[in-house]
Design a protein around this motif. Sequence first.
Motif, PDB file in Angstrom:
ATOM      1  N   ARG A 191       0.953  -0.942   0.136  1.00 56.78           N
ATOM      2  CA  ARG A 191      -0.195  -0.615  -0.386  1.00 56.78           C
ATOM      3  C   ARG A 191       1.100   0.921  -0.005  1.00 56.78           C
ATOM      4  O   ARG A 191       0.655   2.424  -1.032  1.00 56.78           O
ATOM      5  N   ILE A 192       1.722   0.913   0.965  1.00 54.04           N
ATOM      6  CA  ILE A 192       2.782   3.016   0.726  1.00 54.04           C
ATOM      7  C   ILE A 192       3.262   2.786  -0.417  1.00 54.04           C
ATOM      8  O   ILE A 192       4.145   3.921  -0.285  1.00 54.04           O
ATOM      9  N   LYS A 193       3.970   1.770  -1.197  1.00 58.52           N
ATOM     10  CA  LYS A 193       5.187   1.635  -2.181  1.00 58.52           C
ATOM     11  C   LYS A 193       4.422   2.746  -3.049  1.00 58.52           C
ATOM     12  O   LYS A 193       5.067   3.113  -4.550  1.00 58.52           O
ATOM     13  N   VAL A 198       7.083   7.887  -2.058  1.00 58.12           N
ATOM     14  CA  VAL A 198       7.522   7.207  -2.132  1.00 58.12           C
ATOM     15  C   VAL A 198       8.421   7.249  -3.419  1.00 58.12           C
ATOM     16  O   VAL A 198       9.702   7.393  -4.601  1.00 58.12           O
ATOM     17  N   GLU A 199       6.940   7.634  -4.448  1.00 61.75           N
ATOM     18  CA  GLU A 199       7.871   7.913  -6.005  1.00 61.75           C
ATOM     19  C   GLU A 199       8.064   9.035  -5.734  1.00 61.75           C
ATOM     20  O   GLU A 199       9.278   9.151  -6.678  1.00 61.75           O
ATOM     21  N   SER A 200       8.195  10.133  -5.300  1.00 60.15           N
ATOM     22  CA  SER A 200       9.175  11.306  -5.619  1.00 60.15           C
ATOM     23  C   SER A 200      10.723  11.424  -4.844  1.00 60.15           C
ATOM     24  O   SER A 200      11.454  11.765  -5.099  1.00 60.15           O
ATOM     25  N   VAL A 211      14.957   4.054   0.435  1.00 65.06           N
ATOM     26  CA  VAL A 211      12.996   4.180   0.079  1.00 65.06           C
ATOM     27  C   VAL A 211      12.534   3.215   0.918  1.00 65.06           C
ATOM     28  O   VAL A 211      11.706   3.674   1.671  1.00 65.06           O
ATOM     29  N   MET A 212      12.898   1.664   0.969  1.00 68.82           N
ATOM     30  CA  MET A 212      12.312   0.598   1.631  1.00 68.82           C
ATOM     31  C   MET A 212      12.384   1.062   3.766  1.00 68.82           C
ATOM     32  O   MET A 212      11.670   0.850   4.355  1.00 68.82           O
ATOM     33  N   PHE A 213      14.342   1.232   3.276  1.00 70.15           N
ATOM     34  CA  PHE A 213      13.429   1.149   5.296  1.00 70.15           C
ATOM     35  C   PHE A 213      14.096   3.001   5.746  1.00 70.15           C
ATOM     36  O   PHE A 213      13.218   3.202   7.037  1.00 70.15           O
ATOM     37  N   ARG A 214      13.711   3.920   4.618  1.00 71.81           N
ATOM     38  CA  ARG A 214      13.970   4.806   5.361  1.00 71.81           C
ATOM     39  C   ARG A 214      12.446   5.120   5.471  1.00 71.81           C
ATOM     40  O   ARG A 214      11.574   6.126   6.269  1.00 71.81           O
ATOM     41  N   HIS A 215      11.445   5.150   4.437  1.00 69.92           N
ATOM     42  CA  HIS A 215      10.357   5.908   3.750  1.00 69.92           C
ATOM     43  C   HIS A 215       8.984   4.619   4.334  1.00 69.92           C
ATOM     44  O   HIS A 215       8.029   5.435   4.506  1.00 69.92           O
ATOM     45  N   VAL A 216       9.666   3.168   3.771  1.00 69.84           N
ATOM     46  CA  VAL A 216       8.752   2.678   3.483  1.00 69.84           C
ATOM     47  C   VAL A 216       8.660   2.144   5.211  1.00 69.84           C
ATOM     48  O   VAL A 216       7.172   1.830   5.675  1.00 69.84           O
TER      49      VAL A 216
END
Length: 328
Positions: A191-193, A198-200, A211-216
């Motif tokens: 859902r979050i990706k 995340v796209e930004s 992206v995985m560890f810091r944002h998702v």
Amino acid sequence: MSTTTVVRPSIWSRLPLVRQLAQSVGWQRGMLVAGLVIIVVFLLTAALAPILAPYRFDQLRDANGTFGAQLPPGGAHLLGTTVGGYDVLSRVIWGAQTAVLVIVVAVILSIFAGVLLGLVSGYFGGWLDRVLVVICDAIYAFPSLLLAIVMSIVLSGGKSSLSFGILAAAISITVVFIPQYFRVIRSETVRIKAEAFVESAKVIGASNARVMFRHVLRNSTRTLPLILTLNASEAILTLAGLGFLGFGIEPTSAAEWGFDLNKSISDVAAGIWWTSIFPGTAIVLVVLGITLVGESLNDLADPRLRTRHRAIASSATPTEVDELEEAL
């Protein structure tokens, strides 16, 4: 020109359990407080076991000679002795320490493996996602206690020393818990990706790991405390089940409530109640305390349930409660 002073909440009020306690009302607060009290007593008992226990968990004699088997409560043995001649009070207290060690190791291992697999599976998708989903679904569909027994036999032959026995029991329970964390984190990651932030991050050149560890990851772990509390209570029951069935830790290596219950089966028919009721009560109380905290956190995490409890506590009418829920 007037200035507005922004009052920031204190660090203490922002702590997880303190914040939930402040949000709770009525019976919800009572359940949470009762559960926290039981858990605190459980943890203190485990930490202070060498001080609180009158004897070692494997001690069979003192300066006056052997303890004797199946002695009733009283005198030097406040809760009596077991069929093997162990002091019941000491076994119950030391059993809390064993339970805490197994829970901590099992939860840490299962969170690490389940969260990592769920994050990778949900983020990258493809054939890796399909394979991991099939494997975790197969494990999740398997009876948890039977799977723990199989893993215990494979890892330790059913019985072992304290250190390896705790590790074997923890790994056995970990295998059962991994699919739960995997499914929750994977669904949140999927859902979050797809979110704009995340796209930004991808557009400005952030690596997949970042992206995985810091944002998702930081946005997909909000429900983990709820699962953790439920799994902690299930870990107690699984550990007790392994010990009761004879696949736990040797009694000379550590005290374990399930093993003591197994040895007290024949005592019940003979009217010897103290060898079973005290370890059984310890299991029930600890599971009850963890479950109360878990259910309270689950209610507080749901805005609808939180609003309903607060409205009921303030004597709001059913119509007002429905209007509050529709506004969320």
